[in-house]
Design a protein around this motif. Structure first.
Motif, PDB file in Angstrom:
ATOM      1  N   THR A 274       0.815  -1.213   0.000  1.00 43.91           N
ATOM      2  CA  THR A 274       0.000   0.000   0.000  1.00 43.91           C
ATOM      3  C   THR A 274       0.849   1.264   0.000  1.00 43.91           C
ATOM      4  OG1 THR A 274      -0.078   0.029   2.411  1.00 43.91           O
ATOM      5  CG2 THR A 274      -1.854  -1.149   1.259  1.00 43.91           C
ATOM      6  N   VAL A 307       1.558  -2.866  -6.574  1.00 45.85           N
ATOM      7  CA  VAL A 307       0.555  -2.016  -5.939  1.00 45.85           C
ATOM      8  C   VAL A 307      -0.670  -2.815  -5.508  1.00 45.85           C
ATOM      9  CG1 VAL A 307      -0.858   0.051  -6.209  1.00 45.85           C
ATOM     10  CG2 VAL A 307       1.373  -0.111  -7.374  1.00 45.85           C
ATOM     11  N   PRO A 309      -4.558  -3.396  -4.094  1.00 47.12           N
ATOM     12  CA  PRO A 309      -5.856  -2.725  -4.276  1.00 47.12           C
ATOM     13  C   PRO A 309      -6.170  -1.728  -3.169  1.00 47.12           C
ATOM     14  CG  PRO A 309      -6.059  -5.069  -4.711  1.00 47.12           C
ATOM     15  CD  PRO A 309      -4.684  -4.857  -4.148  1.00 47.12           C
ATOM     16  N   TYR A 314      -4.458   3.292  -6.232  1.00 44.55           N
ATOM     17  CA  TYR A 314      -4.665   2.072  -7.023  1.00 44.55           C
ATOM     18  C   TYR A 314      -5.514   2.329  -8.267  1.00 44.55           C
ATOM     19  CZ  TYR A 314      -6.073  -2.714  -8.212  1.00 44.55           C
ATOM     20  OH  TYR A 314      -6.308  -3.894  -8.869  1.00 44.55           O
ATOM     21  N   LYS A 318      -4.061   2.097 -12.226  1.00 46.95           N
ATOM     22  CA  LYS A 318      -4.364   0.820 -12.870  1.00 46.95           C
ATOM     23  C   LYS A 318      -4.262   0.867 -14.392  1.00 46.95           C
ATOM     24  CE  LYS A 318      -7.601  -3.054 -12.816  1.00 46.95           C
ATOM     25  NZ  LYS A 318      -8.879  -3.582 -12.264  1.00 46.95           N
TER      26      LYS A 318
END
Length: 715
Positions: A274, A307, A309, A314, A318
């Protein structure tokens, strides 16, 4: 006479095809003693574009010109099956070094390698943490292949029909000297691509070619002074309170400590990460970091770039990630500015801006079973193979920029690097754990333009712990990485005294180490390097063909062999580590007088000696006339503006001049000229006694030097 169009097109195609299939390269001198050759159409993305480094023009100019090494023996390039095939001439007396961070061999002639970023799996086959496509020859030149591809290399192993050195075939049935291996007169390299960019570095000595390579890549990194102190890495799930307790224990027991490493548990989630603090373990990150700084301790945080979620960015990042995941985490495409900004802005605001001093960048090398496959795609259009070869470079480059933008030097750890990574503030480490091979890797790092640490982890015995610790003291980063076992410097009472002595010795030697790294930065000299690069150490490569001369000359016999268990540390020190179970070892001293580091007593001159240091010491020898600046055994490296007294040690009988580097120790102000080289002179007086002096500090320049005394070590 008229040619029809079909015939003309055929002739043009034939000439072009012939030209690309057998072409001598044309070379352009791009820096003094550095030549560039281009064949075909090189890919625009390569190691130098990924690293973004620029040559140090001023330092390269100071090295002067050199003779082009391939003037009489051309380098040939051609296209084969959509790939670029290169042939470099190789004399039968040449030895080759380099081709990346190898762990078991220093001599690379006769190898077949595929240079491929990966974890180190126990074999020197090219799959390693830094498979730098750069090699140097004992004949005094270097070659760099600027490609971000998996490169295959045959280092004098395959004999072409038209070879000038083609031997007479032997009959295996009757000739006992028959061998399945040939020794050819070429280095052959295969690069997947329709073109290539090549750089050749002149000498005249091998060390000169290495210096040019390092300076061409921006020069070696100059760490902050605190980076040359001691680091201890703590357990994965350590809390702020437990970190405080560990730091306090080091101080209470009198052990030096400059930076602490926090493993994955500092994050709220890891694997994937995170990149945000775990507020249960670290409820107030900013005040925690500041409390560490108040105690003289910097923090280094473990990350890998995959990375979760649950990462705050995030969703935004993505679309800017690879087709495949790692541990189900997104792989940011770091060649996209927006992806870089999202990723590194999180690190900047959450960690760097509150005072975190560096990172340990893990798992950007391999294994194949968890990293993205070569069929993965990245939105920038850079291939998965090229990303594999350069991801470690990209992580180093852009993480280093955060600190430079704040005018703060950093020093950290990384699992992967490559050509172009010389100027980055990172030391390579891995999960492999063989003490002897660690020393070989330290030697080879000097040929690869990277730094390597023989870190200390778990040990089965007190002897092993001490022997590993002693080696770590004479390396780029003195690191205890024993968080998994919980081993502390004082865990083994029977060697605790010796461990502490060597920990404090590391601190006393910071002025020497700091000057050593300054020379790496300004002159390109590897701080830790092979014996073959040392003046006076001359392996007689031709003598290996016959044994009669060797029996008459044990020194020639010793130096002709692969030397992978002793090395040069800085300008003047020869280090010969001891390994578990050894009570004595041979040390090969270069020509010239050498003295014992601890006592100053004469040790030998151009001969093979036997060292029996006992458990208390690692054998270290100092060349005649050497100066080793020492400071008090502080528990933390000197801060910016802090003055420390110096004891200038002189060894041997020679008069000498030595330049001691000084700056503020923490910022990049030295790049604007805020540094000095203090001149130390040792001269013999009329009464025969040696006397030392140091030049005064320069007006307006940083001055960290207090009272200076001289100690003449040799009786």
């Amino acid at each position: 006479m008229k040619f029809n169009k079909s015939l003309l097109l055929y002739l043009l195609f034939f000439l072009l095809h012939f030209n690309l299939n057998a072409q001598e390269l044309t070379w352009t001198e791009v820096e003094p003693g550095v030549w560039k050759g281009v064949f075909g159409v090189p890919e625009s993305y390569n190691l130098l574009t990924a690293s973004g480094v620029k040559p140090d023009h001023q330092s390269l100019k100071a090295l002067g010109t050199a003779i082009f090494p391939f003037a009489g023996s051309p380098v040939v390039a051609q296209q084969l099956d959509g790939k670029t095939y290169l042939r470099f001439p190789l004399h039968h007396t040449e030895q080759l070094y380099g081709f990346g961070l190898n762990f078991q061999t220093v001599h690379q002639r006769g190898k077949i390698l595929e240079l491929h970023v990966d974890h180190y799996g126990g074999k020197d086959n090219g799959r390693t943490h830094a498979p730098t496509p750069f090699y140097v020859s004992s004949a005094g030149y270097g070659v760099f292949i600027n490609s971000a591809r998996y490169i295959k290399v045959w280092t004098g192993t395959s004999m072409r029909q038209e070879s000038k050195a083609f031997p007479t075939p032997k009959d295996r049935n009757t000739d006992k000297t028959w061998s399945s291996r040939n020794q050819s007169d070429e280095v052959e390299i295969l690069v997947p691509g329709t073109g290539i960019e090549i750089y050749v570095f002149g000498g005249p000595k091998t060390i000169d070619a290495i210096k040019r390579y390092n300076l061409f890549n921006g020069g070696g990194y100059l760490p902050p002074r605190w980076g040359l102190g001691f680091t201890q890495r703590l357990m994965t799930r350590s809390t702020a309170e437990e970190v405080e307790q560990e730091v306090d224990a080091f101080k209470a027991k009198g052990y030096p400590l400059d930076f602490v490493g926090l493993e994955p548990g500092w994050q709220s989630k890891a694997y994937p990460g995170t990149f945000s603090w775990d507020k249960n373990r670290f409820p107030q990150p900013a005040s925690f970091v500041q409390s560490m700084l108040d105690k003289g301790i910097r923090l280094n945080l473990w990350i890998n770039p995959y990375v979760s979620p649950d990462a705050p960015f995030y969703k935004e990042i993505k679309p800017l990630t690879a087709s495949h995941t790692v541990w189900l985490g997104l792989v940011p495409d770091l060649n996209l500015p927006k992806a870089r900004n999202l990723f590194f802005n999180q690190l900047q605001k959450d960690q760097v801006d509150i005072g975190v001093s560096g990172y340990k960048i893990d798992e950007v090398d391999g294994y194949d079973y968890y990293l993205w496959p070569d069929v993965a795609t990245f939105p920038s259009g850079i291939s998965a193979e090229q990303m594999r070869q350069t991801y470690g470079l990209l992580m180093q480059r852009y993480s280093a920029e955060m600190f430079k933008n704040n005018n703060r030097r950093t020093f950290g750890l990384v699992r992967a690097s490559n050509g172009g990574g010389t100027s980055f503030p990172y030391v390579i480490y891995n999960d492999y754990y063989n003490h002897e091979d660690f020393i070989t890797a330290l030697i080879n790092s000097g040929f690869a333009g990277v730094l390597w640490t023989p870190e200390v982890r778990a040990s089965k015995t007190a002897e092993e712990w001490l022997r590993r610790f002693q080696s770590s003291v004479f390396s780029p980063m003195a690191m205890i990485n024993a968080w998994a076992s919980g081993t502390k410097p004082w865990t083994y009472p029977e060697v605790e005294k010796q461990v502490k002595e060597f920990a404090l010795l590391r601190m006393r030697m910071i002025p020497y180490w700091y000057t050593t790294f300054a020379r790496y930065h300004f002159e390109g000299i590897p701080p830790f390097r092979a014996m073959s690069l040392e003046e006076g150490f001359k392996p007689d490569l031709q003598s290996t063909a016959g044994s009669a001369n060797l029996e008459e000359n044990p020194y020639a016999e010793a130096t002709a062999k692969e030397i992978k268990d002793q090395y040069m540390a800085g300008e003047s020190l020869l280090v010969a580590p001891m390994f578990t179970g050894q009570t004595k070892r041979q040390v090969i001293l270069p020509k010239g007088k050498w003295y014992d580091f601890y006592t100053g007593v004469f040790a030998g001159d151009g001969q093979v000696i036997t060292a029996t240091p006992g458990l208390d010491k690692i054998p270290v020898y100092v060349k005649d006339g050497a100066v080793i600046p020492m400071m008090p055994a502080l528990l933390h490296a000197p801060k910016s503006g802090e003055k420390v007294d110096l004891e200038i040690r002189h060894y041997g009988e020679k008069e000498t001049d030595y330049s001691l580097y000084d700056d503020d120790g923490e910022t990049f102000n030295f790049e604007q000229g805020q540094f000095s080289w203090r001149k130390i002179r040792v001269k013999r007086q009329k009464n025969g006694q040696l006397k030392g002096s140091m030049s005064p500090p320069e007006m307006g320049k940083p001055n960290s030097i207090g009272r200076v005394t001289f100690k003449f070590m040799t009786p």
